[in-house]
Design a protein around this motif. Structure first.
Motif: not given
Ligand code: GTP
Ligand code: MG
Length: 338
Positions: A8, A11, A100, A102-103
Motif C-alpha cells: 500500500v 501506491q 484506500e 479498504r486496501k
C-alpha cells in the motif's frame, strides 16, 4: 500484514504522505489520555482500568459508558469524547479515502476455494463474520481451521479463542496444523484459549482482549467466539428477561465490533438455531439472538449438512457480496472442496 502495508505504501502519493504526517503529528500532540481536557492522572487510570487505553477508544465510547468508566459527569464525558474525536479527525471521509483504507483489509482463508469465493476472498478483517446452523454443521470446526490458517497467514500473530461450550480441542489443532504443513507446537503457542463459564464472564473476556493488545502488546489478528449465544440462551429464559438479554448481547457485539475495526482484526462468531413453531412453509429454522446479532454481524452464513456428508454454507447477509452457496467437506486435514 507487513507485506500488505508495504504494498500500500508504494501506491501512496506525496500529497497523501503529507496528510498522513500531519495526522501523525496531531495524534502525537494528543497521544495521552491526560492530554484531553478534564482528564487528570487519576481519571486516566480509571479509564485505563476500564479498558480505555487510547484516544481512539475514548472517541468511540458513548457519554454514558465513559461517565461510568471514569466517574465523570455526563456533560464532562460528552466534552471529553468530542475533544477526542476532533483530535483524531473523526469526521467524514471521502469515498476514495475509504477505498484506500479498504486496501488494508486482509482476507483470512478458510481453506476451501468455494467458501473463500463466496466471502469475496476469505474471512474479512475489520468485520464480524457469523456462522449459524444446527449442531454438527461445522461451525466449531470452522473456528479451529481459521485459528490454524491465521497462523499460516502470519506466524507472528495470535488467535484469541473464547470457548463457551468446552469444545476447543488442542488435539484437533494438531491434526489441522499437520494438514497444512505447519508446526503444531508453534500453532498452539499462537492460540490463546479462554473458557467462558457464563455470559458475564464471556462479555468480560471479550473486553479483556483490548488489554491484551494495548497492555501486553499482543498482536491479535483473529478473535473467535464459539458459541456467541449459548450462555445467553441458557441463562435468560422466558419473555420477561429478553430485553435484558438483548441489551447485554448488544454490548458484547459492540465490544467485538470495536475490536474488529480498531485493530483491523477478524472476528468469527458461531450461533445456534431454533425452530420456529409458527412457520409452516419454508425453512422454520432461525438464528438465536434476533436483530441484535443479525445487525451487528457484517457477514452472516447459514451452515447445514449437504449430500454425502458435505457441508453447505449459504451467505445470507453481506454489505457488498451477492447471496450464494459454497459446498465443502470437513476432513481430518481441514476443509476440502466438493
Ligand atoms: P454445535 O456446536 O453442536 O452446534 O455444532 P457445530 O456446528 O459446532 O459442529 P462441529 O463444528 O463441532 O462439527 C462436528 C462435525 O465435524 C462432526 O460431526 C464431523 O462430521 C466433523 N469433524 C470433526 N472432526 C473431524 C475430523 O477430524 N475428521 C472429519 N472427517 N470430520 C470431522
Ligand atoms: Mg460447536
Amino acid at each position: 500484514m507487513a507485506g500488505v502495508s508495504v504494498m500500500v505504501e508504494k501506491q501512496v502519493t506525496k500529497e497523501q504522505v503529507t496528510v498522513t504526517k500531519r495526522k501523525e503529528e496531531k495524534e502525537q500532540k494528543v497521544g495521552e489520555l491526560t492530554d484531553l481536557p478534564g482528564i487528570g492522572d487519576s481519571t486516566a487510570d480509571k479509564l485505563r482500568e476500564a479498558g480505555y487505553h487510547s484516544i481512539l477508544a475514548v472517541a468511540a465510547a458513548t457519554p454514558s459508558e465513559l461517565s461510568e468508566a471514569g466517574g465523570l459527569g455526563e456533560t464532562v464525558a460528552r466534552k471529553v469524547i468530542s475533544a477526542a474525536r476532533s483530535a483524531l479527525d473523526m469526521g467524514f471521509q471521502s469515498g476514495d479515502e475509504l477505498l484506500e483504507k479498504r486496501k488494508l483489509i486482509r482476507k483470512l482463508s478458510s481453506g476451501s476455494l468455494s467458501l473463500n469465493t463466496l466471502l469475496g476472498g476469505g474471512f474479512e478483517s475489520g468485520a464480524i463474520t457469523e456462522a449459524f446452523g444446527e449442531y454438527g454443521s461445522g461451525k466449531t470446526q470452522m473456528g479451529l481451521i481459521l485459528a490454524v490458517n491465521n497462523f499460516v497467514a502470519d506466524p507472528e500473530s495470535y488467535t484469541i479463542f473464547i470457548d463457551t461450550e468446552n469444545t476447543f480441542r488442542p488435539e484437533r489443532i494438531v491434526q489441522l496444523a499437520k494438514g497444512v504443513g505447519a508446526d503444531p507446537d508453534l500453532v498452539l503457542k499462537r492460540i490463546k484459549v479462554a473458557r467462558a463459564f457464563n455470559s458475564d464472564h464471556q462479555v468480560l473476556l471479550a473486553e479483556r482482549v483490548e488489554d491484551l493488545i494495548a497492555n501486553d502488546g499482543l498482536k491479535v489478528s483473529l478473535v473467535v467466539v464459539d458459541s456467541l449465544t449459548a450462555h445467553f440462551r441458557a441463562e435468560f429464559i422466558g419473555r420477561g428477561t429478553l430485553a435484558e438479554r438483548q441489551q447485554k448481547l448488544n454490548r458484547h457485539m459492540h465490544t467485538l465490533m470495536k475490536l474488529a475495526s480498531m485493530h483491523n482484526l477478524c472476528v468469527y462468531v458461531t450461533n445456534q438455531v431454533m425452530v420456529r413453531p409458527d412457520v409452516f412453509f419454508g425453512d422454520p429454522t432461525e438464528a438465536i439472538g434476533g436483530h441484535i446479532v443479525a445487525h451487528a454481524s457484517t457477514f452472516r452464513m447459514y451452515f447445514r449438512r449437504g449430500k454425502k456428508g458435505s457441508r453447505v454454507a449459504k451467505l445470507v447477509d453481506s454489505p457488498n457480496l451477492p447471496e450464494g452457496e459454497a459446498c465443502f467437506f470437513v476432513t481430518e486435514a481441514g476443509l476440502k472442496d466438493v
